[in-house]
Design a protein around this motif. Sequence first.
Motif, PDB file in Angstrom:
ATOM      1  N   THR A 245       0.832  -1.208   0.000  1.00  0.00           N
ATOM      2  CA  THR A 245       0.000   0.000   0.000  1.00  0.00           C
ATOM      3  C   THR A 245       0.863   1.254   0.000  1.00  0.00           C
ATOM      4  O   THR A 245       0.611   2.199  -0.764  1.00  0.00           O
ATOM      5  N   VAL A 246       1.887   1.282   0.849  1.00  0.00           N
ATOM      6  CA  VAL A 246       2.799   2.428   0.873  1.00  0.00           C
ATOM      7  C   VAL A 246       3.508   2.581  -0.466  1.00  0.00           C
ATOM      8  O   VAL A 246       3.645   3.691  -0.996  1.00  0.00           O
ATOM      9  N   PHE A 294      -0.080  16.220   3.106  1.00  0.00           N
ATOM     10  CA  PHE A 294      -1.440  15.672   3.109  1.00  0.00           C
ATOM     11  C   PHE A 294      -1.450  14.222   2.638  1.00  0.00           C
ATOM     12  O   PHE A 294      -2.148  13.378   3.203  1.00  0.00           O
ATOM     13  N   LEU A 295      -0.643  13.920   1.619  1.00  0.00           N
ATOM     14  CA  LEU A 295      -0.575  12.545   1.111  1.00  0.00           C
ATOM     15  C   LEU A 295      -0.013  11.602   2.167  1.00  0.00           C
ATOM     16  O   LEU A 295      -0.487  10.463   2.307  1.00  0.00           O
ATOM     17  N   VAL A 296       0.983  12.053   2.927  1.00  0.00           N
ATOM     18  CA  VAL A 296       1.536  11.231   4.010  1.00  0.00           C
ATOM     19  C   VAL A 296       0.475  10.974   5.068  1.00  0.00           C
ATOM     20  O   VAL A 296       0.355   9.858   5.596  1.00  0.00           O
ATOM     21  N   VAL A 300      -0.946   7.367   6.323  1.00  0.00           N
ATOM     22  CA  VAL A 300      -0.970   6.917   7.715  1.00  0.00           C
ATOM     23  C   VAL A 300      -2.368   6.457   8.106  1.00  0.00           C
ATOM     24  O   VAL A 300      -2.541   5.411   8.757  1.00  0.00           O
ATOM     25  N   LEU A 301      -3.393   7.216   7.703  1.00  0.00           N
ATOM     26  CA  LEU A 301      -4.767   6.829   8.004  1.00  0.00           C
ATOM     27  C   LEU A 301      -5.142   5.521   7.319  1.00  0.00           C
ATOM     28  O   LEU A 301      -5.816   4.665   7.902  1.00  0.00           O
ATOM     29  N   PHE A 302      -4.688   5.360   6.080  1.00  0.00           N
ATOM     30  CA  PHE A 302      -4.959   4.129   5.347  1.00  0.00           C
ATOM     31  C   PHE A 302      -4.299   2.941   6.034  1.00  0.00           C
ATOM     32  O   PHE A 302      -4.884   1.860   6.139  1.00  0.00           O
ATOM     33  N   PHE A 307      -4.592  -1.828   9.810  1.00  0.00           N
ATOM     34  CA  PHE A 307      -4.376  -2.374  11.160  1.00  0.00           C
ATOM     35  C   PHE A 307      -5.695  -2.850  11.756  1.00  0.00           C
ATOM     36  O   PHE A 307      -5.776  -3.935  12.332  1.00  0.00           O
ATOM     37  N   LYS A 308      -6.715  -2.009  11.623  1.00  0.00           N
ATOM     38  CA  LYS A 308      -8.001  -2.319  12.236  1.00  0.00           C
ATOM     39  C   LYS A 308      -8.698  -3.486  11.550  1.00  0.00           C
ATOM     40  O   LYS A 308      -9.228  -4.393  12.207  1.00  0.00           O
TER      41      LYS A 308
END
Length: 319
Positions: A245-246, A294-296, A300-302, A307-308
Amino acid sequence: MTSVAAPGRARETDTAAPARPGRNRMSRKHREWLAAGLFILPDGLGLLLFVGIPMLLSIVLGFFQVSGFGSYEWVGFGNYERMFQDPMFWESMKITGIYVVVLVPVLFCVSLALGLLMKQRLPGTGFFRTALFLPYMISLAVVGLLWKFMLDDQVGVVNKSLHALGMDGESWLGEPALALGTVIAIMVWVMMGYYMIIFLAGLQEIPSEYYEAARIDGAGPWTQFRSITWPLLKPTSFFVLIMSTVAAMTGGLDLIFTMTQGGPANGTSLAIYYIYTQAFGFGEYGYASAMGSFLVLVMVLFSAVIFKVTGSGRFDDDR
């Protein structure tokens, strides 16, 4: 007349007293910590100098308007306001979303399938492992130039092969409906060997006794995969999901630059490419820094969502 020494004194002179350890000598625990710190220090300095400090400077730069002559003007959140009102940026984010949503699952499934196949140790497995991993070792710029030549409408080997089979060729990089899918397919071809090796390492960590017991109980290949392989492969799967994903969100710039340059009709203009053009094409370094920050944050949110969803942190319980 000779004198005879006392027995007790002879024992004292013949037996040397054990040396006491020095008080300033470090304990074993402290030596281990020192050794670990010395090993980590080079990588830590590299991350600080080439990742940490540039990221901090990029965040700070996002609050300035930078001209091509090197002047800095404080604009506060002006760059972020401009970003939220920029339709081209949000179009690039939409394309990036499609790119990630398609690329990551396809890459995950293909890499896992190859890892399972390579685990069988069939004849020629070593050769195919090397052949599949080789594209990952080649620069993306070289890969882009190579595939751009192979996919050329007139002289490309792909269309020539289709013509030889009696089929019509396609403008693989000239049609908006095909260009993004072509780039995704090439990225899968480049990255699948790397993640295949990671999956293969995870598969080899699973004890063979589990499969032997399952076969004795009459479990077939699918039951073995569902009940043994998949649960015990969760940590590896989570790592592959995060890394792919990263890589999808922040990588691929070289490939886009050499193959399509964001075209046709901005159909392959990923967010990372749009940020690059704003910074180095138009000299909007402050605006590009704001979009990069903003992309970073989105990345991080993605990652937190992954994780969840995957339930990371409970692998031991699942086992």
